[in-house]
Design a protein around this motif. Structure first.
Motif, short mmCIF file in Angstrom:
data_model
loop_
_atom_site.label_atom_id
_atom_site.label_comp_id
_atom_site.label_asym_id
_atom_site.label_seq_id
_atom_site.Cartn_x
_atom_site.Cartn_y
_atom_site.Cartn_z
N GLU A 283 21.69 15.95 -21.77
CA GLU A 283 20.97 17.16 -21.35
C GLU A 283 21.46 17.61 -19.98
N GLY A 284 21.96 18.83 -19.92
CA GLY A 284 22.44 19.42 -18.69
C GLY A 284 23.79 18.93 -18.22
N ALA A 285 24.42 18.03 -18.99
CA ALA A 285 25.66 17.38 -18.53
C ALA A 285 26.82 18.36 -18.45
N THR A 286 27.72 18.09 -17.51
CA THR A 286 28.96 18.87 -17.39
C THR A 286 30.19 18.01 -17.64
N LYS A 287 30.00 16.69 -17.75
CA LYS A 287 31.17 15.83 -17.95
C LYS A 287 30.78 14.49 -18.58
N LEU A 288 31.73 13.91 -19.27
CA LEU A 288 31.59 12.56 -19.83
C LEU A 288 32.13 11.58 -18.79
N ILE A 289 31.37 10.52 -18.54
CA ILE A 289 31.80 9.48 -17.61
C ILE A 289 32.01 8.19 -18.41
N GLU A 290 33.15 7.57 -18.20
CA GLU A 290 33.45 6.28 -18.85
C GLU A 290 33.61 5.23 -17.77
N ASP A 323 31.89 13.98 -5.59
CA ASP A 323 31.96 13.20 -4.36
C ASP A 323 32.48 11.80 -4.70
N ALA A 324 33.65 11.46 -4.19
CA ALA A 324 34.27 10.16 -4.50
C ALA A 324 33.61 9.04 -3.70
N ASN A 325 32.32 8.88 -3.89
CA ASN A 325 31.53 7.92 -3.13
C ASN A 325 31.55 6.57 -3.84
N TRP A 326 32.62 5.81 -3.63
CA TRP A 326 32.78 4.53 -4.30
C TRP A 326 31.72 3.51 -3.86
N GLY A 327 31.08 3.76 -2.72
CA GLY A 327 30.03 2.86 -2.24
C GLY A 327 28.88 2.76 -3.23
N ARG A 328 28.59 3.86 -3.91
CA ARG A 328 27.53 3.84 -4.92
C ARG A 328 27.93 2.99 -6.12
N ILE A 329 29.22 2.99 -6.42
CA ILE A 329 29.71 2.20 -7.54
C ILE A 329 29.64 0.71 -7.22
N ILE A 330 30.13 0.33 -6.07
CA ILE A 330 30.14 -1.08 -5.71
C ILE A 330 28.72 -1.61 -5.55
N ILE A 347 38.43 -0.84 -7.49
CA ILE A 347 37.82 0.33 -8.13
C ILE A 347 38.82 1.48 -8.13
N ARG A 348 38.96 2.12 -9.29
CA ARG A 348 39.77 3.33 -9.41
C ARG A 348 38.93 4.46 -10.00
N LEU A 349 39.17 5.67 -9.55
CA LEU A 349 38.65 6.88 -10.17
C LEU A 349 39.85 7.54 -10.85
N GLY A 350 39.93 7.41 -12.17
CA GLY A 350 41.16 7.82 -12.83
C GLY A 350 42.29 6.93 -12.35
N ILE A 379 35.84 5.61 -14.46
CA ILE A 379 35.61 4.67 -13.36
C ILE A 379 36.08 3.31 -13.84
N HIS A 380 37.14 2.81 -13.23
CA HIS A 380 37.75 1.54 -13.64
C HIS A 380 37.42 0.48 -12.61
N ILE A 381 36.82 -0.62 -13.06
CA ILE A 381 36.39 -1.69 -12.16
C ILE A 381 37.04 -3.00 -12.61
N ASP A 382 37.84 -3.60 -11.73
CA ASP A 382 38.50 -4.87 -12.02
C ASP A 382 37.86 -5.94 -11.14
#
Length: 410
Positions: A283-290, A323-330, A347-350, A379-382
Motif C-alpha cells: 500500500e502506497g509503495a513506490t519501490k520493491l526492496i530486497e 537516503d543512504a542511511n546505512w546506520g539504520r540497516i546495521i 553492507i552494499r546498496l546495489g 540491500i546486500h549484507i555479508d
C-alpha cells in the motif's frame, strides 16, 4: 516464453492453464465499486490439496472451514473466495455463514461439501451480506471458464487495496509429460512474515499426493511468502491453497522421483514471483526492496536478520526518501535476536559499498541517492560468519500508506 532453469515461464498463463481447471468471478455487491468481489476456482476432478494458514490467534471462520474440508480426504474441487469482507471476528454467525457459503458452492457445482474450500478478505468484524453472497454463488457456474479470461476474472475478484493482479505460470516436463504450475495472489497491506493479509492460490495438473504437496508448500512458504513484509502486521485471513488435478498424466510425484527437484524448483519460482509481487504492490509503495543476507551462521539466523531489516520502518522510510542511511540497516541487523560479529559486517546498496568489516566506507552520496530513487533497491549484507543465506522482500514506507489506512473502512 522465458526459460528459467528446467522450467519455462508461460506468458499470460493463469490458474486455468493447468489441465482440468476453470475459474471465474463476478460482482455480487460486497464492494461499493463494480469490481468483482466473488470468485471461484473449479477442478474437473477432486484435486489433491494442501494449505498453509496465518499464525494469528484470531483466525477467520473461512480458514477453519477450509482446514476441515482438506482434512476430510486431502482433496478439494472448488475454491470459493470473496473480497470486501473478511468474515473475521464475527462469532458463531460468521462460522455459520462460512459453512453456508461452502454448502451453497457445493450445491452450485454438484460436489460434496468437503470438496469445497472457502476464504474471505476485506474488513474485519462485519457480518457478510449473505443475501448478496448467496445470489452471487448461484450465478458463478455460468461465469466459470477454462480460458485465460476465466483466470483474469478470478484474479480481479480477490483484490482489495491491491493496485495490480498477481499471477504467474510455468511449465516443465515430468516423466515425458508437460506439467503446468500456476498461481494467483492478492495482498497489499497487513503484510508480515508468518503469513500476511494475503491469499494465494496455486493450481497444477501434475499428479502429486496431498502429503507431498503439503511438505513442498510448507518449505516454499517459509522461503517466499513468509519472507515478505509491508507494514509488520499479520492478518486473520491469510491462506495459501494448492490444488493438483493430476490430469497431466505423469507418474505420481514425490521425493525420490527423478523429476521431483525440477517440479519443486518450478513451484518455488511460482511462490517467489507471487511473494515479490505482493511486496512490490504494498500500500502506497513506490519501490520493491530486497534484503539479501549471506554468510550467516545458520539459515534461521539469516532469515531472521533479513526479515528484521526488511521490516524496519526506519530502513523503509530511508529508502522512500532516497537516503543512504546505512546506520539504520546495521542497527536492524544488531537487534535481530541472533548474534553477529560486530567486526565483520559488509553492507552494499546495489553495487555501492557503504560498510566494510563494520567500518564506514566513503561513497558517492549523489550516486547512492540516484540508486535509491529507482523502483528496485537491493540491500546486500555479508556477515562473514558461516555458509547460510536468506532473502526477504518488502517495500518503502510512504505518505500514501498512512492515507490509505487512515480511512480503510470508509
Amino acid at each position: 516464453m522465458a526459460q528459467q532453469n528446467e522450467f519455462v515461464v508461460v506468458e499470460n498463463g493463469s490458474v486455468t492453464t493447468p489441465k482440468g481447471f476453470r475459474a471465474g468471478g463476478l460482482h455480487c455487491g460486497l464492494k461499493k465499486t463494480e469490481r468483482n468481489d466473488l470468485g471461484v476456482i473449479v477442478c474437473d476432478v477432486p484435486a489433491a490439496a494442501a494449505g498453509v494458514y496465518t499464525l494469528n490467534s484470531f483466525q477467520a471462520a473461512p480458514l477453519q472451514v477450509t482446514k476441515e474440508s482438506i482434512a476430510a480426504e486431502g482433496k478439494l474441487q472448488v475454491m470459493l473466495v470473496n473480497s470486501g469482507n473478511a468474515n473475521a471476528c464475527t462469532g458463531k454467525q460468521g462460522e455459520e455463514d462460512a459453512r453456508t457459503m461452502r454448502s451453497l458452492a457445493a450445491k452450485a457445482f454438484g460436489v460434496p461439501d468437503h470438496y469445497v474450500g472457502v476464504t474471505s478478505t476485506g474488513v474485519i468484524g462485519e457480518l457478510l451480506k449473505m443475501d448478496k453472497v448467496s445470489a452471487g454463488i448461484a450465478g458463478l457456474p455460468t461465469r466459470v471458464s477454462a480460458s485465460d479470461e476465466g483466470g483474469e476474472q478470478f484474479s480481479q475478484a480477490i483484490l482489495t487495496t491491491d493496485l495490480v493482479k498477481k499471477t504467474v505460470c510455468v511449465k516443465l516436463t515430468v516423466g515425458g509429460q508437460t506439467v503446468h504450475i500456476a498461481g494467483a495472489a492478492k495482498g497489499s497491506g497487513m503484510i508480515h512474515p508468518n503469513m500476511a493479509t494475503m491469499l494465494g492460490f496455486i493450481t497444477t495438473d501434475a499428479a502429486v499426493s496431498s502429503a507431498a504437496l503439503q511438505q513442498l508448500l510448507n518449505g516454499v512458504t517459509d522461503s517466499t511468502f513468509n519472507m515478505i513484509t509491508v507494514d509488520g502486521d499479520t492478518s486473520t485471513n491469510d491462506m495459501v491453497v494448492v490444488m493438483a488435478s493430476g490430469l497431466a498424466g505423469n507418474d505420481e510425484l514425490g521425493e525420490g522421483h527423478a523429476d521431483w527437484e525440477a517440479f519443486a524448483a518450478g513451484f518455488r519460482y511460482v511462490g517467489e514471483v507471487l511473494a515479490k509481487a505482493i511486496a512490490r504492490d504494498g500500500e502506497g509503495a513506490t519501490k520493491l526492496i530486497e534484503v539479501s543476507v549471506v554468510h550467516a551462521e545458520s539459515e534461521e539466523a539469516a532469515r531472521a536478520i533479513a526479515k528484521t531489516v526488511i521490516g524496519s520502518s526506519l530502513v523503509k522510510s530511508a529508502c522512500f526518501g532516497a537516503d543512504a542511511n546505512w546506520g539504520r540497516i546495521i542497527a536492524a541487523v544488531g537487534r535481530s535476536g541472533y548474534p553477529v560479529n560486530t567486526e565483520t559486517v559488509d553492507i552494499r546498496l546495489g553495487d555501492i559499498v557503504t560498510l566494510e568489516q563494520s567500518r564506514p566506507v566513503k561513497f558517492d552520496e549523489e550516486k547512492a541517492a540516484a540508486y535509491l530513487k529507482g523502483d528496485f533497491v537491493l540491500i546486500h549484507i555479508d556477515l562473514h560468519m558461516g555458509n547460510s543465506s536468506a532473502t526477504a522482500w518488502g517495500c518503502d514506507l510512504t505518505y500514501d500508506y498512512v492515507r490509505i489506512n487512515a480511512a480503510y473502512r470508509t
